[in-house]
Structure formats: C-alpha cells, structure tokens
Write an enzyme that holds these catalytic residues in place. Structure first.
Site, PDB file in Angstrom:
ATOM      1  N   ARG A 155     -26.540  14.384 -38.303  1.00 51.39           N
ATOM      2  CA  ARG A 155     -25.582  14.083 -37.074  1.00 51.39           C
ATOM      3  C   ARG A 155     -26.025  12.977 -36.226  1.00 51.39           C
ATOM      4  O   ARG A 155     -25.131  12.589 -35.495  1.00 51.39           O
ATOM      5  CB  ARG A 155     -25.475  15.458 -36.537  1.00 51.39           C
ATOM      6  CG  ARG A 155     -24.567  16.564 -37.082  1.00 51.39           C
ATOM      7  CD  ARG A 155     -25.260  17.983 -37.042  1.00 51.39           C
ATOM      8  NE  ARG A 155     -26.435  17.994 -37.690  1.00 51.39           N
ATOM      9  CZ  ARG A 155     -26.369  18.348 -39.122  1.00 51.39           C
ATOM     10  NH1 ARG A 155     -25.235  18.739 -39.582  1.00 51.39           N
ATOM     11  NH2 ARG A 155     -27.483  18.152 -39.971  1.00 51.39           N
ATOM     12  N   THR A 156     -27.295  13.239 -35.816  1.00 50.87           N
ATOM     13  CA  THR A 156     -27.754  12.267 -34.498  1.00 50.87           C
ATOM     14  C   THR A 156     -27.443  10.586 -35.014  1.00 50.87           C
ATOM     15  O   THR A 156     -27.102   9.826 -34.234  1.00 50.87           O
ATOM     16  CB  THR A 156     -29.118  12.452 -34.214  1.00 50.87           C
ATOM     17  OG1 THR A 156     -29.397  14.005 -34.291  1.00 50.87           O
ATOM     18  CG2 THR A 156     -29.662  12.075 -32.964  1.00 50.87           C
ATOM     19  N   LYS A 166     -46.566  -1.855 -43.789  1.00 51.14           N
ATOM     20  CA  LYS A 166     -47.615  -2.737 -43.502  1.00 51.14           C
ATOM     21  C   LYS A 166     -48.493  -2.535 -42.388  1.00 51.14           C
ATOM     22  O   LYS A 166     -49.088  -3.349 -41.753  1.00 51.14           O
ATOM     23  CB  LYS A 166     -46.993  -4.147 -43.416  1.00 51.14           C
ATOM     24  CG  LYS A 166     -46.244  -4.378 -44.692  1.00 51.14           C
ATOM     25  CD  LYS A 166     -45.550  -5.748 -44.799  1.00 51.14           C
ATOM     26  CE  LYS A 166     -44.049  -5.707 -44.403  1.00 51.14           C
ATOM     27  NZ  LYS A 166     -43.608  -6.958 -44.071  1.00 51.14           N
ATOM     28  N   ARG A 220     -35.990   8.137 -33.559  1.00 57.26           N
ATOM     29  CA  ARG A 220     -36.478   9.364 -34.117  1.00 57.26           C
ATOM     30  C   ARG A 220     -37.710   9.221 -34.638  1.00 57.26           C
ATOM     31  O   ARG A 220     -37.877   8.567 -35.562  1.00 57.26           O
ATOM     32  CB  ARG A 220     -35.424  10.088 -34.930  1.00 57.26           C
ATOM     33  CG  ARG A 220     -36.069  11.406 -35.511  1.00 57.26           C
ATOM     34  CD  ARG A 220     -35.079  12.318 -36.268  1.00 57.26           C
ATOM     35  NE  ARG A 220     -34.231  12.961 -35.627  1.00 57.26           N
ATOM     36  CZ  ARG A 220     -33.243  13.791 -35.743  1.00 57.26           C
ATOM     37  NH1 ARG A 220     -33.003  14.243 -37.224  1.00 57.26           N
ATOM     38  NH2 ARG A 220     -32.513  14.292 -34.996  1.00 57.26           N
ATOM     39  N   HIS A 277     -35.430  16.830 -27.917  1.00 56.73           N
ATOM     40  CA  HIS A 277     -34.370  16.213 -28.377  1.00 56.73           C
ATOM     41  C   HIS A 277     -33.128  16.088 -27.371  1.00 56.73           C
ATOM     42  O   HIS A 277     -32.349  16.957 -27.605  1.00 56.73           O
ATOM     43  CB  HIS A 277     -33.899  16.979 -29.586  1.00 56.73           C
ATOM     44  CG  HIS A 277     -32.702  16.276 -30.507  1.00 56.73           C
ATOM     45  ND1 HIS A 277     -32.121  15.007 -30.117  1.00 56.73           N
ATOM     46  CD2 HIS A 277     -32.222  16.734 -31.873  1.00 56.73           C
ATOM     47  CE1 HIS A 277     -31.189  14.844 -31.360  1.00 56.73           C
ATOM     48  NE2 HIS A 277     -31.400  15.758 -32.424  1.00 56.73           N
TER      49      HIS A 277
HETATM   50  N1   CP Z   1     -28.994  18.195 -34.622  1.00 53.63           N
HETATM   51  C1   CP Z   1     -29.691  17.160 -35.309  1.00 53.63           C
HETATM   52  O1   CP Z   1     -30.358  16.566 -34.710  1.00 53.63           O
HETATM   53  O2   CP Z   1     -29.191  17.135 -36.483  1.00 53.63           O
HETATM   54  P1   CP Z   1     -29.677  15.908 -37.674  1.00 53.63           P
HETATM   55  O3   CP Z   1     -31.149  16.176 -37.872  1.00 53.63           O
HETATM   56  O4   CP Z   1     -28.755  15.920 -38.684  1.00 53.63           O
HETATM   57  O5   CP Z   1     -29.438  14.485 -36.643  1.00 53.63           O
END
Ligand code: CP
Length: 305
Positions: free
Chosen positions: A54-55, A84, A105, A134
């Site tokens: 999703r993100t 590396k 991420r 998040h």
């Molecule tokens: N909700 C969420 O962060 O989903 P993903 O890990 O698929 O990005």
C-alpha cells in the site's frame, strides 16, 4: 505547510490536519478527473528497505497522478549500495541530488530521523523499525475516521492486536490525543501490549484509556475498532484465545450499527473475509484514501520550496 520532513505524527496539530484533509478531498476530485500535470517537473524517490504494498504503490501512484515521475527500489537493502556497506546517510545525500522528495521505509527505529538529519530534500517516513512510527498511515486513518464519523471529538477507539511493535497504532494514538473527550482501549495479550511511552503521552494530555486483554465487555461502547496483525510466533503463552483478537460474525453482532472496522492491512487471520461485506468494514476505503492523503501531503511539501 511549514514542515520540511514528515517523521512522526506529533508534528501535526489539529488545524494542519484539517487543512490536509480538505486538500485530500480536492485530490480525490483531481483523481476522478484523471489527475493533473501540475507537478510534472517533480521527482519522488521511493526507497524501501522493507516490503510494502500500500504505502509504496500509493505514494508512487500519487506522484504519477500529480504529473510527476518516480525513482524506485522496492528492496533497497538488496538493490542499493547498502549491500556494499554504504551508510544510510550517504545514500540519502546522493539520492537527494536526483529527486525532490524521498519516501523512506527503513528497518531501524529512528531511520527516518537519521535520514532527515542529512537530507537536502524532504524525507517522508513510510515506517521505521518495528517500534517506530508510520505517520502517513495515521494521517490516512484519521482522514477516514473524519470522513465517516460525525466528529473525532468524543470517539471511543479500540486498538487490537500486537500493539507493542505497532507503528500504525503508535502514530494514530498520538494523533487522537489531540482531540477532545476521546477514549482509547488497548486490547492485546499481555506480552504484546502498548508500550509505556504512548501511555505516558496520553497521561500528559489527559486522555482516558483502558488496557484490556479481551474485547468481550467493550464492543458495545466502541466507535472505531482498529485491528492490527498478531504474529503468533511472537507469543510465549500458548493458551491465548485468538477469538478475543479477531473480528467475525459474533463480533459484528455486538458492535454498534454505525461503528467502523479499520485495519492498516495487510491482514492475516484477524478479520474473516466474510466481514468485508459488512458496511462497517472500512479497511478497503481506508487504503484508497491513502492515495488522496499522500497526494495532498506531497503538494503541501512542494509548496514549501
Ligand atoms: N499499511 C501499510 O503500511 O501497508 P504496506 O506495508 O503494504 O505498505
């Protein structure tokens, strides 16, 4: 918006949240018209050291819908020079030369903050570590609640699942603490309960909460049931009754008629597929809203330049 980086949800106060939600409503209309070319000179780099559906896809789609372009690696620990031994700080300094915003991420809690400390372009935290935050997920969660409930003030919200490492729970709890008369329930097996830093924050802001290990007696009070995944492998106790942390037909019967069932997704066994047909199941609408909220955030960040 006077923010350069988006690292944690505490950065958002109520007026800024409402401005973002208004902008997200506008973005929904823009998507319905097929998008815009207004940001065709902008480039977004998505740098994901951990998996995402999703993100990553919604940020990349957001950039395309705004007319911009993307640079992407979905497994940065394998397909970037980290393999590396390049330090995150060096990677960020380099990629910042090639783009206007980095969506990151990272596997370490605090990874986004480290990146922001050296970055020439905005860093958006797309999830850091297992006990970090998040924030953009929490923003889309709150946008969904704001769209679907009469008011955020006065809501009772239950968080259910593995709450200790729940980045989404942590970020959303911080956002909800900015509203009046909210009541939070944290429902989890004892070893997966919410951490003290969140409880201390709630105490400081006079937010009422309860710590529980079953939904049984509270379902009738809840306006928003925020489900999260439980990783069974992390449980030491073998006699956990998972029925206390699942949504199925029996929970649906006890929930308020106008309650919302949310989940940041991906889900595992905690929501049965038959729940999807219930109008209270908001999790797919929630994921769709991620596109509009992330478009809104990007345009607000670009206005700062
Ligand atoms: N909700 C969420 O962060 O989903 P993903 O890990 O698929 O990005």
């Amino acid at each position: 918006m006077d923010l350069k980086h988006i690292i944690e949800s505490q950065q958002f106060k109520v007026p800024r949240l409402m401005a973002l939600f208004e902008r997200a409503n506008m973005m929904k209309k823009i998507v319905q018209r097929g998008g815009t070319l207004d940001y065709q000179n902008k480039i977004l780099a998505s740098l994901f050291y951990a998996p995402s559906t999703r993100t990553r896809f919604s940020f990349e789609s957001a950039m395309y819908r705004l007319g911009g372009k993307i640079l992407s690696t979905e497994q940065a620990s394998e397909f970037s020079s980290e393999i590396k031994d390049e330090r995150l700080e060096d990677t960020i300094k380099i990629i910042g030369n090639y783009c206007d915003v980095i969506v990151l991420r990272h596997i370490e809690e605090g990874g986004a903050k480290r990146a922001a400390s050296v970055s020439s372009v905005p860093i958006i935290n797309a999830g850091d570590g297992s006990g970090g935050q998040h924030p953009t997920q929490a923003l889309l969660d709150l946008y969904t609640i704001n769209n679907e409930c009469h008011s955020i003030d006065g809501l009772s919200v239950a968080f259910i699942g593995a709450l200790d490492n729940g980045r989404t729970t942590r970020s959303l709890a911080y956002l909800l603490s900015k509203f009046d008369r909210v009541k939070l329930y944290f429902i989890a097996p004892e070893e997966l309960q919410i951490k003290n830093d969140i409880l201390e924050h709630l105490n400081e802001h006079n937010i009422s909460y309860e710590i529980l290990n079953s939904t049984q007696n509270v379902l009738k009070n809840i306006d928003v049931l925020y489900m999260t995944r439980i990783d069974r492998a992390r449980l030491k106790s073998k006699n956990i009754n998972f029925d206390d942390f699942n949504v199925g037909p029996s929970v649906l019967k006890k929930l308020k008629k106008e309650a919302l069932i949310m989940h940041p997704l991906p889900r595992s066994i905690e929501i049965s597929p038959e729940v999807d047909l219930d109008p209270r199941a908001a999790y797919f609408r929630q994921a769709e809203n991620g596109l509009y909220v992330r478009m809104a955030l990007l345009t607000m960040l670009f206005e700062n330049e």
